[in-house]
Design a protein around this motif. Structure first.
Motif, PDB file in Angstrom:
ATOM      1  N   GLU A 275      48.221  59.436  48.985  1.00  0.00           N
ATOM      2  CA  GLU A 275      48.665  59.471  50.396  1.00  0.00           C
ATOM      3  C   GLU A 275      50.146  59.120  50.535  1.00  0.00           C
ATOM      4  O   GLU A 275      50.670  59.006  51.636  1.00  0.00           O
ATOM      5  CB  GLU A 275      47.814  58.517  51.242  1.00  0.00           C
TER       6      GLU A 275
ATOM      7  N   LYS B 144      41.271  45.895  47.198  1.00  0.00           N
ATOM      8  CA  LYS B 144      41.862  46.977  48.007  1.00  0.00           C
ATOM      9  C   LYS B 144      40.741  47.468  48.923  1.00  0.00           C
ATOM     10  O   LYS B 144      39.679  47.898  48.438  1.00  0.00           O
ATOM     11  CB  LYS B 144      42.350  48.101  47.096  1.00  0.00           C
ATOM     12  N   ALA B 145      40.974  47.422  50.206  1.00  0.00           N
ATOM     13  CA  ALA B 145      39.902  47.725  51.169  1.00  0.00           C
ATOM     14  C   ALA B 145      39.488  49.192  51.134  1.00  0.00           C
ATOM     15  O   ALA B 145      38.315  49.520  51.110  1.00  0.00           O
ATOM     16  CB  ALA B 145      40.382  47.345  52.552  1.00  0.00           C
ATOM     17  N   ASP B 146      40.480  50.075  51.054  1.00  0.00           N
ATOM     18  CA  ASP B 146      40.154  51.499  51.249  1.00  0.00           C
ATOM     19  C   ASP B 146      40.081  52.278  49.938  1.00  0.00           C
ATOM     20  O   ASP B 146      40.677  53.331  49.790  1.00  0.00           O
ATOM     21  CB  ASP B 146      41.231  52.133  52.152  1.00  0.00           C
ATOM     22  N   THR B 147      39.348  51.733  48.952  1.00  0.00           N
ATOM     23  CA  THR B 147      39.290  52.489  47.689  1.00  0.00           C
ATOM     24  C   THR B 147      38.312  53.665  47.816  1.00  0.00           C
ATOM     25  O   THR B 147      37.422  53.666  48.673  1.00  0.00           O
ATOM     26  CB  THR B 147      38.766  51.616  46.523  1.00  0.00           C
ATOM     27  N   ARG B 148      38.471  54.627  46.925  1.00  0.00           N
ATOM     28  CA  ARG B 148      37.473  55.698  46.781  1.00  0.00           C
ATOM     29  C   ARG B 148      36.224  55.060  46.181  1.00  0.00           C
ATOM     30  O   ARG B 148      36.230  53.890  45.799  1.00  0.00           O
ATOM     31  CB  ARG B 148      37.994  56.785  45.846  1.00  0.00           C
TER      32      ARG B 148
END
Ligand SMILES: Cc1ncsc1CCOP(=O)(O)O
Ligand SMILES: C=C1C=NC(C)=NC1=N
Ligand SMILES: [Mg+2]
Length: 217
Positions: free
Chosen positions: A99, A147-151
Motif C-alpha cells: 500500500e 501489526k493490527a492490519d496483517t493479511r
C-alpha cells in the motif's frame, strides 16, 4: 555504489530486528538496539508506526540516533515506509508494503540503496522482482498482535511454496517469530527472520538476539 549482491543480502537478513518507539517499554530504543546488535542482529529497520508513534522532527531525531548506533556497529539501517526520511538520513535502504505506492517509483528515488517489499503471493512477489526489489518480506508466518492490519497467517511453509513457484530472490519471514518457532522458518526455506516483539520486549535483548542467531548455526 552498486546494487547489493544476493548472497550479501541473504547474510544481512539472518536476524533482522524491526522496531520503533512504540514497540518497546524501554524509554531508550537506542539502548535496546545496541544490546540486540551485540547479540548478533544483522540488519535493523526503523519502523515508526501506530498509536503514539513520533513524527516530524522527533521522528527524524530518533532515526538519526538509531542510525548512529547501527553505523558504529556496521549494521545497515533500513527505514520503513518513509522514503523521504530514508533519503534525508542517507539510510542504507527502505522497506515498503503493497500500500506504499509503486516499488518501481521508490527504486528510481533511492538509486542502488537496499529495497525491501512486503509480498503475500506469487503475483506480488513477481511484481516486486520486476520493480527492482533486493528482498521480499513474507508473512505473517505466525499469529502476531504487533501489526493490527496483517493479511491472513500464511505459515512458514508458504515461503517454501514461493520457492517451488520459482521465486528465488532473498526472502525474510516475518510475523510472530521467536526463539522457539524460528526453526520452522529455517525449514520453510526463508533466508532470514525478522522480529519486533521477540527482541523489543525481551528482558535481555542481547540474549534474545543470540538465541535467534543460533537457529542459523
Ligand atoms: C510488520 C509486520 N508485518 C507482518 S507481521 C508484522 C509484525 C511483526 O511483529 P512481531 O515480530 O512482534 O510479530
Ligand atoms: C511489513 C514488513 C514486512 N517485512 C519486513 C522485513 N518489514 C516490514 N515492515
Ligand atoms: Mg508500509
Amino acid at each position: 555504489m552498486a546494487r547489493i549482491r544476493a548472497d550479501k543480502m541473504r547474510a544481512l537478513l539472518k536476524v533482522y530486528f524491526i522496531s520503533g518507539s512504540t514497540n518497546t517499554a524501554e524509554t531508550e530504543l537506542a539502548n535496546v538496539l545496541a544490546q540486540a546488535i551485540a547479540g548478533g542482529v544483522t540488519l535493523f529497520q526503523f519502523r515508526e508506526k501506530g498509536r503514539g508513534a513520533c513524527s516530524g522532527a522527533g521522528k527524524t531525531a530518533l532515526g538519526k540516533k538509531l542510525q548512529a548506533v547501527c553505523q558504529k556497529a556496521n549494521v545497515p539501517f533500513i527505514v520503513n515506509d518513509d522514503v523521504a526520511l530514508a533519503l534525508e538520513l542517507d539510510a542504507d535502504g527502505v522497506h515498503i508494503g503493497q500500500e506504499d505506492g509503486s516499488a518501481a517509483e521508490v527504486r528510481r528515488k533511492i538509486g542502488d540503496r537496499i529495497l525491501g517489499v512486503s509480498t503475500h503471493n506469487v503475483a506480488e512477489a513477481k511484481q516486486a522482482i520486476a520493480d527492482g526489489a533486493d528482498y521480499l518480506g513474507v508473512g505473517p508466518v505466525f499469529a502476531t498482535s504487533t501489526k493490527a492490519d496483517t493479511r491472513a497467517v500464511c505459515g512458514p511453509e508458504f515461503i517454501a511454496r514461493l520457492r517451488e513457484e520459482g521465486i528465488h530472490l532473498p526472502i525474510v519471514a516475518i510475523g510472530g517469530i521467536h526463539a522457539k518457532n524460528a526453526v520452522e522458518v529455517v525449514a520453510g526455506k526463508a533466508d532470514g527472520l525478522s522480529v519486533i516483539t521477540a527482541i523489543s520486549n525481551a528482558a535481555d535483548p542481547k540474549a534474545a538476539a543470540q538465541q535467534l542467531s543460533q537457529v542459523w548455526k
